[in-house]
Design an enzyme around this catalytic site. Structure first.
Site, PDB file in Angstrom:
ATOM      1  N   TYR A  23      12.563 -21.552 -10.549  1.00 18.62           N
ATOM      2  CA  TYR A  23      12.857 -22.467 -11.654  1.00 18.62           C
ATOM      3  C   TYR A  23      12.224 -23.849 -11.471  1.00 18.62           C
ATOM      4  CZ  TYR A  23      16.523 -19.017 -12.675  1.00 18.62           C
ATOM      5  OH  TYR A  23      17.197 -17.855 -12.956  1.00 18.62           O
ATOM      6  N   HIS A  28      13.382 -27.204 -17.985  1.00 20.07           N
ATOM      7  CA  HIS A  28      14.823 -27.418 -17.806  1.00 20.07           C
ATOM      8  C   HIS A  28      15.127 -28.138 -16.489  1.00 20.07           C
ATOM      9  CE1 HIS A  28      18.333 -26.628 -20.077  1.00 20.07           C
ATOM     10  NE2 HIS A  28      18.756 -25.522 -19.511  1.00 20.07           N
ATOM     11  N   ASN A  81      24.585 -24.089 -16.477  1.00 21.12           N
ATOM     12  CA  ASN A  81      25.776 -24.025 -17.322  1.00 21.12           C
ATOM     13  C   ASN A  81      27.079 -24.187 -16.539  1.00 21.12           C
ATOM     14  OD1 ASN A  81      25.573 -21.546 -16.068  1.00 21.12           O
ATOM     15  ND2 ASN A  81      26.193 -20.356 -17.851  1.00 21.12           N
ATOM     16  N   ASP A 106      16.624 -32.732 -19.581  1.00 20.67           N
ATOM     17  CA  ASP A 106      15.632 -32.430 -20.609  1.00 20.67           C
ATOM     18  C   ASP A 106      16.285 -32.496 -21.986  1.00 20.67           C
ATOM     19  OD1 ASP A 106      17.069 -30.067 -19.560  1.00 20.67           O
ATOM     20  OD2 ASP A 106      15.962 -28.956 -21.086  1.00 20.67           O
ATOM     21  N   ASN A 127      23.481 -26.949 -22.033  1.00 20.37           N
ATOM     22  CA  ASN A 127      24.584 -26.337 -21.288  1.00 20.37           C
ATOM     23  C   ASN A 127      25.045 -27.160 -20.086  1.00 20.37           C
ATOM     24  OD1 ASN A 127      24.908 -24.091 -22.966  1.00 20.37           O
ATOM     25  ND2 ASN A 127      23.292 -22.960 -21.916  1.00 20.37           N
TER      26      ASN A 127
END
Length: 200
Positions: A23, A28, A81, A106, A127
């Site tokens: 990631y 994000h 989240n 973001d 989230n």
């Protein structure tokens, strides 16, 4: 100083993202990038924060004297989240007022590279913010890093979990640097002065 930026207690600056190398380059995860740069600036390295599911760096920013601020930089190691739990644990451990929490994240509804600073408000479908607001309310600061809207019919979830494009990466370091400057200005000078400089 603004009434919205109490000096008592440290500041908790939270870069939002997802843990794991897969990631790292995602849109994000731009909050993690800003947190990493701030950690470099205070000369610290992220380490696991006790029982909290997060990595932290403790340090100080600002010139010597009354404007100098104690800060805790944090990257939640839960998924996006679930960010509220680790941030709430750090808030309680370091005794941070909610108004001294800054979320760097973001933002889809702002063009790429544009910054917006604000206090409180909704989560706009993000989230990480949704989880934080559920954990301790909405009256924390946000440094919103614009990533723009997905092109064509691409789903939002796919867009935010993709890496920045090659053209975006050419300016990314500059924009991350500017976002780190904005965080420092918010903490040292207060929201209104930081907004006047960075809410371009």
């Amino acid at each position: 100083m603004d009434v919205t930026t109490p000096a008592n207690g440290p500041w908790l600056i939270v870069g939002l993202g997802n843990p794991g190398p897969e990631y790292a380059g995602n849109r994000h995860n731009v909050g993690f990038r800003v947190a990493d740069l701030l950690a470099e600036r205070v000369g610290g390295r992220f380490k696991r924060a006790g029982k909290a599911q997060a990595q932290v760096v403790e340090g100080r920013i600002g010139p010597p004297g009354p404007a100098n601020r104690r800060v805790v930089l944090a990257k939640p190691m839960s998924f996006m989240n679930l960010s509220g739990g680790p941030v709430n644990a750090l808030k309680d451990f370091y005794k941070v007022p909610v108004a001294n929490i800054v979320a760097v994240h973001d933002e889809l509804d702002i063009d790429y590279g544009i910054l917006r600073l604000k206090l409180g408000g909704g989560d706009n479908g993000h989230n990480g913010l949704k989880s934080m607001t559920k954990a301790f309310g909405a009256e924390y600061h946000r440094v919103r890093f614009g990533i723009g809207r997905p092109p064509g019919r691409m789903q939002v979830a796919d867009f935010v979990l993709k890496d920045f494009s090659s053209s975006e990466r050419k300016e990314l370091d500059y924009f991350v640097d500017r976002a780190a400057d904005a965080v420092e200005a918010l903490v040292i000078e207060g929201l209104e002065r930081a907004q006047s400089t960075y809410n371009s």
